[in-house]
Enzyme design. Structure first.
Site, PDB file in Angstrom:
ATOM      1  N   GLY A  70      -8.806   7.558 -11.063  1.00 60.39           N
ATOM      2  CA  GLY A  70      -8.385   7.144 -12.244  1.00 60.39           C
ATOM      3  C   GLY A  70      -8.657   5.373 -12.287  1.00 60.39           C
ATOM      4  O   GLY A  70      -9.030   4.907 -11.244  1.00 60.39           O
ATOM      5  N   GLY A 119      -8.726  11.870  -9.350  1.00 64.27           N
ATOM      6  CA  GLY A 119      -8.426  12.512 -10.566  1.00 64.27           C
ATOM      7  C   GLY A 119      -9.778  13.285 -11.015  1.00 64.27           C
ATOM      8  O   GLY A 119      -9.643  14.186 -11.769  1.00 64.27           O
ATOM      9  N   GLU A 142      -6.136   8.859  -1.602  1.00 59.26           N
ATOM     10  CA  GLU A 142      -5.167   8.025  -2.372  1.00 59.26           C
ATOM     11  C   GLU A 142      -4.288   7.154  -1.181  1.00 59.26           C
ATOM     12  O   GLU A 142      -3.739   6.388  -1.462  1.00 59.26           O
ATOM     13  CB  GLU A 142      -3.912   8.857  -3.181  1.00 59.26           C
ATOM     14  CG  GLU A 142      -4.725   9.311  -4.431  1.00 59.26           C
ATOM     15  CD  GLU A 142      -5.439  10.681  -4.128  1.00 59.26           C
ATOM     16  OE1 GLU A 142      -5.571  11.344  -2.962  1.00 59.26           O
ATOM     17  OE2 GLU A 142      -6.020  11.225  -5.252  1.00 59.26           O
ATOM     18  N   ASP A 150      -2.245  13.658  -5.705  1.00 60.10           N
ATOM     19  CA  ASP A 150      -1.636  14.106  -7.062  1.00 60.10           C
ATOM     20  C   ASP A 150      -2.533  14.893  -7.768  1.00 60.10           C
ATOM     21  O   ASP A 150      -3.472  15.364  -6.968  1.00 60.10           O
ATOM     22  CB  ASP A 150      -0.874  12.793  -7.670  1.00 60.10           C
ATOM     23  CG  ASP A 150      -2.208  12.141  -8.541  1.00 60.10           C
ATOM     24  OD1 ASP A 150      -3.006  11.929  -7.721  1.00 60.10           O
ATOM     25  OD2 ASP A 150      -1.488  11.265  -9.490  1.00 60.10           O
TER      26      ASP A 150
HETATM   27  C1  QUE Z   1      -8.863   5.377  -2.942  1.00 57.20           C
HETATM   28  C2  QUE Z   1      -8.355   5.894  -4.248  1.00 57.20           C
HETATM   29  C3  QUE Z   1      -9.259   5.327  -5.096  1.00 57.20           C
HETATM   30  C4  QUE Z   1     -10.196   4.597  -4.907  1.00 57.20           C
HETATM   31  C5  QUE Z   1     -10.772   4.237  -3.721  1.00 57.20           C
HETATM   32  C6  QUE Z   1      -9.826   4.503  -2.734  1.00 57.20           C
HETATM   33  C7  QUE Z   1      -8.933   5.879  -6.582  1.00 57.20           C
HETATM   34  C8  QUE Z   1      -9.934   5.366  -7.649  1.00 57.20           C
HETATM   35  C9  QUE Z   1     -11.006   4.602  -7.084  1.00 57.20           C
HETATM   36  C10 QUE Z   1     -11.897   3.897  -8.266  1.00 57.20           C
HETATM   37  C11 QUE Z   1     -13.266   3.859  -8.056  1.00 57.20           C
HETATM   38  C12 QUE Z   1     -13.930   3.318  -8.925  1.00 57.20           C
HETATM   39  C13 QUE Z   1     -13.575   2.729 -10.190  1.00 57.20           C
HETATM   40  C14 QUE Z   1     -12.254   2.771 -10.367  1.00 57.20           C
HETATM   41  C15 QUE Z   1     -11.295   3.525  -9.309  1.00 57.20           C
HETATM   42  O1  QUE Z   1     -11.150   4.375  -6.032  1.00 57.20           O
HETATM   43  O2  QUE Z   1      -8.057   6.795  -6.915  1.00 57.20           O
HETATM   44  O3  QUE Z   1     -11.650   2.125 -11.340  1.00 57.20           O
HETATM   45  O4  QUE Z   1     -14.453   2.158 -10.803  1.00 57.20           O
HETATM   46  O5  QUE Z   1      -9.687   5.629  -8.830  1.00 57.20           O
HETATM   47  O6  QUE Z   1      -9.872   4.164  -1.550  1.00 57.20           O
HETATM   48  O7  QUE Z   1      -7.493   6.555  -4.243  1.00 57.20           O
END
Ligand code: QUE
Length: 365
Positions: A70, A119, A142, A150
């Site tokens: 997400g 997500g 997460e 989740d």
């Molecule tokens: C753990 C996570 C997430 C993560 C890195 C983690 C996560 C997530 C993102 C993410 C990746 C690329 C994007 C962005 C978010 O990285 O949940 O906006 O461009 O969404 O170590 O839980």
């Protein structure tokens, strides 16, 4: 942006149509933002009720990711900007999309190429045909950002054998295609090069010959059989008994000690171990308790309880600090609220499980 998800209806035999969803935020690894979630919910609802649509196919644009999670930076920013209602709305609507996929009355195919995290797993989990490819990398990471698994992750992981789900929650370990099929998060391996062939075959298929799920089964089976030689080696399968032993301890503190004391020259295990030790102790505690509880919940109850936990983890837990440290400032030195799982305050933890609402916003699921 409105173009972060593309929708099209591919013509199939007998005036039937295939609904094609392309997550189209390639630079953000197709991570879900609020607009993408709203678009997905509306289009999936329309297609569910459209008799011409026989199946839905979900994919990500680009070669790198189906969906990396997400837009967690935006959620943190909203909290900083004094809009605490934003995360609640995000999670509620995200879980509605996930639930709609789980309960969708027509076959859903999820093309899980490249990165599928958080997500992205939420979108994939409810699909009938959960395809992984030669580049698939699945994880519930997460714990690294102060959240917990989740998107029904607590429900799904709680049902994996040999406490593999707890291991995934605590370590955020990376699964390749063979691992994902071994644990059941995916159920088909098809080489990514066949993606367009699968779409074309779905268009050519005789949708009058059989029930739609059976038609899709046959189409995917053809390309699955052409791909079997490519399935990678499974670390999870190799280490299944060792993982079960590490996780089979009387308390979370004992599980964490077992991980800490693990001596191994296996890179995959070592990186899982490090991730668990670096992750948020509060997240570990939330995940540990929630996985136990979710095992006895319906899917709907799991989403409802996750909504409470996610909002509380963002507003009161380690989420903002985790996102700051890993994805915004990138210092990778988060200052977690509690130094270890033993130090997590029991009262504080139990408050994260208590609902801020008299009635769940997801009561009508
Ligand atoms: C753990 C996570 C997430 C993560 C890195 C983690 C996560 C997530 C993102 C993410 C990746 C690329 C994007 C962005 C978010 O990285 O949940 O906006 O461009 O969404 O170590 O839980």
């Amino acid at each position: 942006m409105a173009t972060d998800v593309l929708f099209s209806e591919l013509n199939a035999q007998d005036n039937k149509k295939i609904g094609l969803i392309t997550l189209n935020a390639e630079k953000a690894l197709n991570a879900l933002n609020q607009s993408m979630i709203d678009l997905l919910f509306n289009q999936l609802s329309d297609w569910r009720d459209d008799d011409d649509i026989v199946a839905v196919f979900m994919q990500g644009s680009g070669e790198k990711a189906f969906c990396a999670g997400g837009d967690v930076r935006a959620l943190r920013q909203a909290v900083i900007d004094g809009m605490p209602e934003v995360p609640g709305h995000f999670f509620e609507t995200e879980y509605r999309v996930d639930y709609l996929i789980h309960t969708f009355p027509k076959p859903v195919i999820c093309w899980g190429n490249g990165i599928v995290m958080g997500g992205g797993i939420g979108l994939m989990a409810g699909a009938d045909f959960r395809v992984v490819t030669d580049t698939s990398m699945l994880a519930m990471p997460e714990i690294s950002i102060g959240l917990y698994p989740d998107v029904a992750g607590s429900w799904i992981l709680s049902h994996l054998p040999a406490k593999l789900g707890l291991f995934m929650a605590l370590t955020g370990c990376r699964l390749n295609a063979a691992d994902a099929i071994y644990v059941g998060l995916a159920n088909r391996f098809v080489d990514h090069a066949f993606c367009d062939n699968v779409l074309e075959s779905l268009q050519q298929a005789d949708w009058k010959a059989a029930e739609p799920h059976a038609v899709v089964y046959g189409v995917i089976q053809k390309y699955r059989e052409k791909s079997v030689g490519w399935l990678p080696y499974s670390k999870v399968r190799e280490h299944r008994d060792l993982i079960a032993g590490l996780m089979d301890k009387p308390t979370l503190a004992d599980v964490m000690s077992a991980l800490e004391n693990l001596e191994t020259d296996d890179d995959w295990l070592q990186s899982a171990r490090k991730n668990a030790l670096k992750g948020s102790p509060l997240s570990a505690a939330i995940g540990y308790v929630q996985l136990k509880k979710a095992r006895h919940m319906s899917l709907k109850e799991a989403f409802q309880s996750e909504l409470v936990l996610s909002v509380n983890a963002v507003l009161k837990g380690d989420f903002c600090e985790g996102v700051r440290s890993l994805l915004v400032d990138k210092d990778r030195k988060p200052k977690w609220k509690f130094a270890s799982v033993e130090k997590v305050d029991e009262q504080f933890l139990s408050e994260l499980f208590s609902s801020p609402w008299a009635e769940s916003p997801l009561n009508d699921l």
